[in-house]
Design an enzyme around this catalytic site. Structure first.
Site, short mmCIF file in Angstrom:
data_model
loop_
_atom_site.label_atom_id
_atom_site.label_comp_id
_atom_site.label_asym_id
_atom_site.label_seq_id
_atom_site.Cartn_x
_atom_site.Cartn_y
_atom_site.Cartn_z
CG LEU A 1 46.33 94.35 17.80
CD1 LEU A 1 45.78 95.73 18.15
CD2 LEU A 1 47.58 94.07 18.59
CB ALA A 2 46.43 89.48 14.49
CG ASP B 1 50.87 105.03 24.02
OD1 ASP B 1 49.95 105.25 23.21
OD2 ASP B 1 50.88 105.52 25.16
CG HIS B 2 47.31 102.88 19.24
ND1 HIS B 2 46.84 102.48 20.46
CD2 HIS B 2 46.32 103.60 18.68
CE1 HIS B 2 45.62 102.94 20.63
NE2 HIS B 2 45.28 103.62 19.57
CE LYS C 1 45.67 107.56 17.79
NZ LYS C 1 44.65 107.07 16.88
CD GLU D 1 37.26 105.06 24.14
OE1 GLU D 1 37.39 104.03 23.46
OE2 GLU D 1 37.39 105.08 25.37
CG HIS E 1 46.62 106.28 24.91
ND1 HIS E 1 47.58 105.46 24.37
CD2 HIS E 1 45.51 105.52 25.01
CE1 HIS E 1 47.06 104.26 24.16
NE2 HIS E 1 45.79 104.28 24.54
CE LYS F 1 35.84 102.13 27.53
NZ LYS F 1 36.35 102.20 26.14
CE LYS G 1 38.32 106.60 17.79
NZ LYS G 1 39.04 106.56 19.07
P1 NAD Z 1 41.87 88.54 21.21
O1 NAD Z 1 41.18 87.95 22.40
O2 NAD Z 1 41.06 88.85 20.01
O3 NAD Z 1 43.06 87.59 20.78
C1 NAD Z 1 43.87 86.93 21.70
C2 NAD Z 1 44.76 85.96 20.96
O4 NAD Z 1 45.55 85.23 21.90
C3 NAD Z 1 44.01 84.91 20.14
O5 NAD Z 1 44.71 84.72 18.95
C4 NAD Z 1 44.08 83.67 21.03
O6 NAD Z 1 43.99 82.46 20.31
C5 NAD Z 1 45.45 83.81 21.62
N1 NAD Z 1 45.62 83.06 22.87
C6 NAD Z 1 44.95 83.21 24.04
N2 NAD Z 1 45.40 82.32 24.95
C7 NAD Z 1 46.39 81.59 24.36
C8 NAD Z 1 47.26 80.54 24.78
N3 NAD Z 1 47.21 80.03 26.02
N4 NAD Z 1 48.16 80.06 23.90
C9 NAD Z 1 48.22 80.56 22.65
N5 NAD Z 1 47.45 81.55 22.20
C10 NAD Z 1 46.52 82.06 23.04
O7 NAD Z 1 42.62 89.84 21.75
P2 NAD Z 1 43.07 91.13 20.91
O8 NAD Z 1 41.96 92.11 20.91
O9 NAD Z 1 43.66 90.73 19.61
O10 NAD Z 1 44.19 91.75 21.85
C11 NAD Z 1 45.48 91.17 21.98
C12 NAD Z 1 46.31 92.06 22.91
O11 NAD Z 1 46.41 93.35 22.33
C13 NAD Z 1 45.70 92.26 24.29
O12 NAD Z 1 46.73 92.37 25.24
C14 NAD Z 1 44.98 93.59 24.17
O13 NAD Z 1 44.86 94.27 25.41
C15 NAD Z 1 45.92 94.33 23.23
N6 NAD Z 1 45.26 95.39 22.47
C16 NAD Z 1 44.28 95.12 21.57
C17 NAD Z 1 43.68 96.15 20.85
C18 NAD Z 1 42.62 95.88 19.82
O14 NAD Z 1 42.27 96.82 19.10
N7 NAD Z 1 42.11 94.68 19.69
C19 NAD Z 1 44.10 97.47 21.04
C20 NAD Z 1 45.12 97.71 21.97
C21 NAD Z 1 45.70 96.67 22.67
#
Ligand code: NAD
Length: 491
Positions: free
Chosen positions: A25-26, A185-186, A190, A224, A248, A344, A349
Site C-alpha cells: 500500500l505504501a 474508505d478509499h 474518489k 472486479e 464501500h 471477483k 472491473k
Molecule cells: P503488506 O503485507 O504489503 O505490508 C505490511 C507491512 O507491515 C510491511 O511493511 C511489514 O514489514 C509491516 N509489518 C508486519 N508485521 C510487522 C511488525 N510486527 N512490526 C513492524 N512492521 C510489521 O500489506 P499492504 O498490502 O501494504 O496492506 C497494509 C494494510 O492496508 C492492511 O491492513 C491491508 O488490509 C490494508 N489495505 C491494503 C491495500 C492495498 O492496496 N495493498 C488496500 C486496502 C487496504
C-alpha cells in the site's frame, strides 16, 4: 469555494510516520500520492516522512524505493531526489517498546530539522491486529506531541463484525479522540463518489426527483475482473460481503439516500449519513435468503475456480460474489429497492451506479414504448455521468428513440487526483468528511452481521458462477422477480 481552495494551497507542516512503510500500500498508493502533494507545494520544506517496518532497511534504501514508486511521473526527474530526501527509515517491531523510544528521538530530531511544529500523522498501513498496540505505545512513549496535532489514519479492514470492530475502535479511541481518528474508505476519496453530493444537492433538476416518487430502483455494481490473487489468507476470513458491502457499498448507499444536510460541513453530512445507515431495513433470517445471493466463482474463461486457488481450502464456503436487495426506510427512499452486487472474476472491473426512474403514465405516447430515464454514475473506468432520455427520431412522424446525454464533469482538463492524494490532504487539513465515522461503521457492521448470521445459520445456498460472467443466475432472478433487470449487462 475560494476559501477552501486557499486553505488547500497553503503549505502544510507535518511529520508522517507510516507503519508498514515497506508494504504494498505504501509503495503503490501512499508514496505516489504524497509526491502529488509535494508537486503542488502543499508539502514543501516543512515535512518529513518516517517509514517504519520490520525489515532492516536504511534511509537510502527507502529513498530508492520511494523514487521507484514515483518513477512514472514526469516531474520525478527534476523533483524526485529532493522529495525522497525527506524520507527516513526506522526498522521497528511494533511490539517492542524500545523501538518506540528510538522512533520518538528520530521524530523529535526531524521535527526540529524541518520546523514541523509538532504536527503528526500516524498512518497505520499494516494488519489491524497491531493497531491497538501501536496506539498505546504512541501515547505511552510520548510520540504523540503536546504542541501540534496528532492524527491517526487507519486502513481497512476495520473489524470482521461489529464486536471486533468495536474492540478495535476502543483500542485506538482510548488514545485518539474521534476528531483525530481517520478511518480510510478509499471509495470516499474518489472524485465520482464525491460527485454524488454535487449532483444531488446543487442541481434543482435532480433534487426535485431524487425520491421515491420518481426513482423506481437503484443499482450498484462493484465488479472486479481479478480473482483472489495473493490475498487468500485474508479473503478466506472475509468474503465479498465483509470486504466490499460493509464499507464501500453501504457508504455509497448512504450518500445516495441521505437527506440533504443542513450545510456542507463534516458534522451535518455525517449526521445524515448515519441516519441513512440507521434506516436500513433489517431482514429476518428467512428474508435474508430471499433477498441476498451469495456465490463462488468456478472455472471458466481460461481461469481456475476459487476452490482451486492457492491457499484456499477445497471445501471453502467463502462467497466471492454477493447480490442483494436493500431498502433505506427514510422519508424519501422507503419502498425504493436498492440492488447491489459485487464480486471477483466478473466480466470486467467497474464501479457504477444506475438510477432507474419510474415509467411514466401518459396518454400522449404509447408509454410501453417509452424508455426509462436512467442516470448512470460510472465511477470507473470512465469517470462519467450519463442520463438516458427519450428524443424524437429524426424525420417524418413522431417516433421516439433513446438518447444518452453525457454530463461534462471535467471541463478544465485537470488531472483527476487519486483518491489517496485527496484523503491524505483531507487528513492534513483535519477534515474527516470523507472518512468513515465510528457510528457509520457500527451501523454498517450491524446490518452486515445480520446477513452473515442468517447465512451461517443455514439460510441461503451458496451458488456458483463461471469466471468471466456477471455472477450466478440467482442474481438476475433477484431483479426479475420484481420485473426489473440489471441495467449493466457486464459489457
Ligand atoms: P503488506 O503485507 O504489503 O505490508 C505490511 C507491512 O507491515 C510491511 O511493511 C511489514 O514489514 C509491516 N509489518 C508486519 N508485521 C510487522 C511488525 N510486527 N512490526 C513492524 N512492521 C510489521 O500489506 P499492504 O498490502 O501494504 O496492506 C497494509 C494494510 O492496508 C492492511 O491492513 C491491508 O488490509 C490494508 N489495505 C491494503 C491495500 C492495498 O492496496 N495493498 C488496500 C486496502 C487496504
Amino acid at each position: 469555494m475560494k476559501v477552501v481552495l486557499a486553505i488547500m494551497e497553503i503549505e502544510q507542516k507535518a511529520l508522517f510516520i507510516i507503519f508498514g512503510g515497506t508494504g504494498d500500500l505504501a509503495k503503490r498508493k501512499l508514496y505516489p500520492s504524497l509526491f502529488q502533494l509535494y508537486k503542488k507545494g502543499i508539502l514543501k520544506d516543512n515535512f518529513a516522512i518516517i517509514g517504519t517496518a520490520r525489515r532492516p532497511w536504511s534511509d537510502e534504501h527507502l529513498q530508492e524505493v520511494v523514487k521507484e514508486a514515483i518513477e512514472g511521473d514526469e516531474a520525478a526527474v527534476s523533483l524526485g531526489a529532493e522529495f525522497a530526501s525527506h524520507f527516513y527509515y526506522q526498522s521497528h517491531n511494533v511490539n517492542d517498546t524500545e523501538h518506540y523510544v528510538t522512533l520518538r528521538k528520530l521524530a523529535e530530531k526531524l521535527d526540529e530539522k524541518y520546523q514541523i511544529e509538532g504536527n503528526r500523522l500516524f498512518y497505520l498501513a499494516m494488519s489491524p491486529r497491531f493497531f491497538g498496540t501501536i496506539a498505546q505505545h504512541l501515547k505511552s512513549q510520548k510520540i504523540v506531541t503536546t504542541k501540534g496535532y496528532n492524527r491517526v489514519i487507519v486502513e481497512k479492514p476495520f473489524g470482521r463484525d461489529f464486536e471486533s470492530a468495536k474492540d478495535l475502535n476502543d483500542s485506538i479511541s482510548k488514545y485518539f479522540p474521534e476528531e483525530d481518528f481517520f478511518r480510510i474508505d478509499h471509495y470516499l476519496g474518489k472524485e465520482m463518489i464525491q460527485n454524488i453530493m454535487a449532483l444531488r444537492f446543487s442541481n434543482n433538476l435532480f433534487r426535485a426527483v431524487w425520491n421515491n416518487r420518481y426513482i423506481d430502483n437503484i443499482q450498484i455494481t462493484l465488479s472486479e475482473a481479478l480473482g483472489v490473487e495473493e490475498r487468500a489468507g485474508y479473503y478466506e476470513t472475509a468474503g465479498a460481503l465483509r470486504d466490499m458491502v460493509q464499507n464501500h457499498i453501504l457508504q455509497i448507499i448512504s450518500l445516495l439516500t441521505m437527506n440533504m444536510p443542513a450545510s456542507y460541513s463534516e458534522s451535518d453530512i455525517r449526521r445524515e449519513k448515519i441516519y441513512a445507515l440507521k434506516s436500513l431495513k433489517k431482514y429476518s433470517a428467512v428474508k435474508v435468503a430471499e433477498n441476498f445471493v451469495r456465490a463462488q466463482y468456478s472455472a471458466g474463461d481460461g481461469q481456475i475456480g476459487y476452490l482451486q486457488e492457492n491457499e484456499i481450502a477445497n471445501d471453502s464456503t467463502t462467497e466471492t460474489f454477493v447480490a442483494g436487495k436493500l431498502f433505506v426506510n427514510n422519508e424519501n427512499f422507503s419502498g425504493v429497492p436498492i440492488y447491489i452486487r459485487t464480486g471477483k472474476r466478473l466480466t470486467k472491473k467497474t464501479t457504477r451506479i444506475d438510477i432507474s426512474f419510474k415509467e411514466m403514465e401518459t396518454s400522449f405516447f404509447d408509454s410501453k414504448k417509452l424508455g426509462r430515464n436512467i442516470l448512470t454514475i460510472n465511477v470507473e473506468p470512465e469517470g462519467k455521468v450519463f442520463l438516458q432520455t427519450n428524443i424524437k427520431k429524426i424525420g417524418q412522424g413522431f417516433d421516439l428513440v433513446p438518447s444518452l446525454m453525457e454530463l461534462q464533469l471535467n471541463n478544465e482538463n485537470v488531472v483527476v487526483p487519486e483518491a489517496y492524494e485527496k484523503l491524505l490532504l483531507d487528513a492534513l487539513l483535519g477534515d474527516a468528511t470523507n472518512f468513515a465515522h465510528w457510528e457509520e461503521v457500527a451501523y454498517a457492521w450491524k446490518f452486515v452481521d445480520s446477513i452473515r448470521k442468517a447465512w451461517d445459520d443455514g439460510n441461503g445456498n451458496l451458488a456458483e458462477y463461471p469466471c468471466g460472467s456477471m455472477g450466478p443466475r440467482e442474481s438476475e432472478e433477484l431483479l426479475e422477480r420484481d420485473g426489473h433487470q440489471w441495467v449493466f449487462d457486464g459489457e
